[in-house]
Design a protein around this motif. Sequence first.
Motif: not given
Length: 237
Positions: A56-61, A76-79, A84-85
């Motif tokens: 549930y991160a909007g732009a990060a998704q 890397a994706i989690a970082l 971003v959030n």
Amino acid sequence: MSPADAAPPPERSLSLLSLTTPVAMGYIPLGMVFGFLFVQAGGAAWLAVLSSIVVYAGAAQYMMVPMLAAGLPVGAIALATAVVNLRHVFYGLSLLDRLPDQRGLRWILAFCLTDETYSVLTALPRSTPGNRLMGVALLNQGWWTLGTALGALLGSQVPLNLQGLDFVLAALFGVLTVEQWRQRDSAAPLWTALAAYAVAQAVAPAHALVIAIALSLVVGLVWPGRPRAASLPEHQA
């Protein structure tokens, strides 16, 4: 009975559905775009929906879709998502005195604080109970998840032209800005943001947004605060 007692404040008469409808008008189509892109990139529809529930991160998704398609490691994706959030941490801190008393509910509400949800919650009276804030936050996430499910379903069945839907987010922020302005006794924050962006656009157009945010933060730090006495009636109410 006085007229004030006979007419409840308009904020209290609004249902959760009414409060979240402006967000729904942006979240459903934007969630649909995310679900569609996720499926078109090769992901399973149920994973798209799960992402909107647990990430549930909007732009990060949106950012996550090409990263997953490129086979980047989960770390890397989690970082990248955390960077971003990072601003969401400050959302929760600014609402600490308004969160529900139960620890579990406090964590859930903090998790659900997106930009749009935070804008709606901060426009509500400070006396709004925590369970009402929780309802707004959860319903907003429900709109996003619903949009994701619809987009994932359509993406796996029907080819769609999504051109033009990118304007939905700008329109949504426009609506939320108007609501924030109506709830404030000063237009200074709005004019500060506009002036900061105008300066940033003139100085460095490629980085205008980041510079404008930084300028707005500086102004917010040095802006003289409201006199303490002005807040007494609210606490005495």
